[in-house]
Design a protein around this motif. Sequence first.
Motif, PDB file in Angstrom:
ATOM      1  N   ARG A  39       0.837  -1.182   0.000  1.00  0.00           N
ATOM      2  CA  ARG A  39       0.000   0.000   0.000  1.00  0.00           C
ATOM      3  C   ARG A  39       0.873   1.232   0.000  1.00  0.00           C
ATOM      4  O   ARG A  39       1.963   1.247   0.546  1.00  0.00           O
ATOM      5  CB  ARG A  39      -0.967   0.003   1.155  1.00  0.00           C
ATOM      6  CG  ARG A  39      -0.299   0.021   2.478  1.00  0.00           C
ATOM      7  CD  ARG A  39      -1.257  -0.276   3.595  1.00  0.00           C
ATOM      8  NE  ARG A  39      -0.361  -0.791   4.603  1.00  0.00           N
ATOM      9  CZ  ARG A  39      -0.364  -0.501   5.866  1.00  0.00           C
ATOM     10  NH1 ARG A  39      -1.266   0.173   6.361  1.00  0.00           N
ATOM     11  NH2 ARG A  39       0.527  -0.955   6.686  1.00  0.00           N
ATOM     12  N   ALA A  70       1.557   4.907   1.220  1.00  0.00           N
ATOM     13  CA  ALA A  70       1.209   5.745   2.357  1.00  0.00           C
ATOM     14  C   ALA A  70       1.854   7.102   2.180  1.00  0.00           C
ATOM     15  O   ALA A  70       2.829   7.248   1.465  1.00  0.00           O
ATOM     16  CB  ALA A  70       1.691   5.088   3.647  1.00  0.00           C
ATOM     17  N   VAL A  71       1.307   8.085   2.823  1.00  0.00           N
ATOM     18  CA  VAL A  71       1.832   9.437   2.716  1.00  0.00           C
ATOM     19  C   VAL A  71       2.181   9.924   4.115  1.00  0.00           C
ATOM     20  O   VAL A  71       1.428   9.752   5.053  1.00  0.00           O
ATOM     21  CB  VAL A  71       0.786  10.365   2.074  1.00  0.00           C
ATOM     22  CG1 VAL A  71       1.288  11.782   2.012  1.00  0.00           C
ATOM     23  CG2 VAL A  71       0.444   9.864   0.687  1.00  0.00           C
ATOM     24  N   ALA A 115       5.939  10.694  -0.177  1.00  0.00           N
ATOM     25  CA  ALA A 115       5.201   9.437  -0.320  1.00  0.00           C
ATOM     26  C   ALA A 115       6.197   8.290  -0.216  1.00  0.00           C
ATOM     27  O   ALA A 115       7.328   8.387  -0.651  1.00  0.00           O
ATOM     28  CB  ALA A 115       4.514   9.394  -1.670  1.00  0.00           C
ATOM     29  N   SER A 134      -2.662  15.054  -0.768  1.00  0.00           N
ATOM     30  CA  SER A 134      -1.880  13.858  -0.494  1.00  0.00           C
ATOM     31  C   SER A 134      -2.258  12.809  -1.538  1.00  0.00           C
ATOM     32  O   SER A 134      -3.228  12.967  -2.286  1.00  0.00           O
ATOM     33  CB  SER A 134      -2.197  13.326   0.907  1.00  0.00           C
ATOM     34  OG  SER A 134      -3.522  12.805   0.938  1.00  0.00           O
ATOM     35  N   ALA A 135      -1.522  11.724  -1.574  1.00  0.00           N
ATOM     36  CA  ALA A 135      -1.840  10.639  -2.505  1.00  0.00           C
ATOM     37  C   ALA A 135      -3.232  10.089  -2.204  1.00  0.00           C
ATOM     38  O   ALA A 135      -4.017   9.808  -3.120  1.00  0.00           O
ATOM     39  CB  ALA A 135      -0.789   9.538  -2.414  1.00  0.00           C
ATOM     40  N   ARG A 136      -3.566   9.936  -0.948  1.00  0.00           N
ATOM     41  CA  ARG A 136      -4.891   9.423  -0.569  1.00  0.00           C
ATOM     42  C   ARG A 136      -6.000  10.382  -0.998  1.00  0.00           C
ATOM     43  O   ARG A 136      -7.055   9.956  -1.455  1.00  0.00           O
ATOM     44  CB  ARG A 136      -4.973   9.176   0.926  1.00  0.00           C
ATOM     45  CG  ARG A 136      -4.199   7.965   1.369  1.00  0.00           C
ATOM     46  CD  ARG A 136      -4.316   7.788   2.878  1.00  0.00           C
ATOM     47  NE  ARG A 136      -3.337   6.830   3.324  1.00  0.00           N
ATOM     48  CZ  ARG A 136      -3.654   5.619   3.744  1.00  0.00           C
ATOM     49  NH1 ARG A 136      -4.896   5.234   3.761  1.00  0.00           N
ATOM     50  NH2 ARG A 136      -2.718   4.796   4.143  1.00  0.00           N
ATOM     51  N   GLN A 137      -5.779  11.674  -0.818  1.00  0.00           N
ATOM     52  CA  GLN A 137      -6.783  12.659  -1.217  1.00  0.00           C
ATOM     53  C   GLN A 137      -6.991  12.634  -2.727  1.00  0.00           C
ATOM     54  O   GLN A 137      -8.130  12.671  -3.206  1.00  0.00           O
ATOM     55  CB  GLN A 137      -6.384  14.052  -0.764  1.00  0.00           C
ATOM     56  CG  GLN A 137      -6.477  14.253   0.732  1.00  0.00           C
ATOM     57  CD  GLN A 137      -5.846  15.564   1.171  1.00  0.00           C
ATOM     58  OE1 GLN A 137      -4.793  15.958   0.684  1.00  0.00           O
ATOM     59  NE2 GLN A 137      -6.502  16.225   2.116  1.00  0.00           N
ATOM     60  N   ALA A 174      -6.383  10.137  -4.744  1.00  0.00           N
ATOM     61  CA  ALA A 174      -7.034   8.865  -5.077  1.00  0.00           C
ATOM     62  C   ALA A 174      -8.541   8.949  -4.846  1.00  0.00           C
ATOM     63  O   ALA A 174      -9.327   8.474  -5.672  1.00  0.00           O
ATOM     64  CB  ALA A 174      -6.427   7.730  -4.263  1.00  0.00           C
ATOM     65  N   ALA A 175      -8.940   9.560  -3.757  1.00  0.00           N
ATOM     66  CA  ALA A 175     -10.375   9.704  -3.462  1.00  0.00           C
ATOM     67  C   ALA A 175     -11.061  10.579  -4.506  1.00  0.00           C
ATOM     68  O   ALA A 175     -12.181  10.295  -4.930  1.00  0.00           O
ATOM     69  CB  ALA A 175     -10.575  10.286  -2.071  1.00  0.00           C
ATOM     70  N   MET A 230      -2.611   2.672  -5.378  1.00  0.00           N
ATOM     71  CA  MET A 230      -3.575   3.168  -4.402  1.00  0.00           C
ATOM     72  C   MET A 230      -4.729   2.194  -4.195  1.00  0.00           C
ATOM     73  O   MET A 230      -5.526   2.363  -3.281  1.00  0.00           O
ATOM     74  CB  MET A 230      -4.110   4.540  -4.831  1.00  0.00           C
ATOM     75  CG  MET A 230      -3.039   5.629  -4.844  1.00  0.00           C
ATOM     76  SD  MET A 230      -2.131   5.804  -3.289  1.00  0.00           S
ATOM     77  CE  MET A 230      -3.426   6.341  -2.182  1.00  0.00           C
ATOM     78  N   ILE A 283      -7.381   1.623  -6.035  1.00  0.00           N
ATOM     79  CA  ILE A 283      -8.710   2.158  -6.330  1.00  0.00           C
ATOM     80  C   ILE A 283      -9.320   1.459  -7.533  1.00  0.00           C
ATOM     81  O   ILE A 283      -8.619   0.889  -8.360  1.00  0.00           O
ATOM     82  CB  ILE A 283      -8.688   3.692  -6.506  1.00  0.00           C
ATOM     83  CG1 ILE A 283      -7.656   4.138  -7.532  1.00  0.00           C
ATOM     84  CG2 ILE A 283      -8.434   4.373  -5.179  1.00  0.00           C
ATOM     85  CD1 ILE A 283      -7.564   5.623  -7.727  1.00  0.00           C
TER      86      ILE A 283
END
Length: 118
Positions: free
Chosen positions: A4, A6-7, A16, A52-55, A57-58, A92, A94
């Motif tokens: 996975r 992570a950031v 990252a 961020s990478a998660r943001q 990706a969302a 990510m 997704i």
Amino acid sequence: MPNRLAVVLVGSAERAYLETAPSVSAGREAVMVDVATTVLSTVNAPYGADLSARQLAARIVDPASVSANDASVFAFFSEVREDLQRQFVDAMGIDRDQVQTVATQFASKAGYRLPLAG
């Protein structure tokens, strides 16, 4: 343990990194860091964003990004190389179909083809 992305916030700069299972080589880990770094710098810097990478990706799976004309998401689909887009999506974890739906909607708005639009 699955791979996975992570950031981590380091000072004011986001870095990252990839947390990996022991079977993933250091070379693969370095590639994933490069992918995330390249993607984030491409979508953040020109628009003054700090995703961020998660943001990100969302947002690239959220149809609301289209109606909001999210410049960072459009930059992901239009300015990031196709191979890096695919690597980021995979890293990510997704849903590719959701990504394709949002990319297709952005392509329709833009009036030209985007690689992940299918």
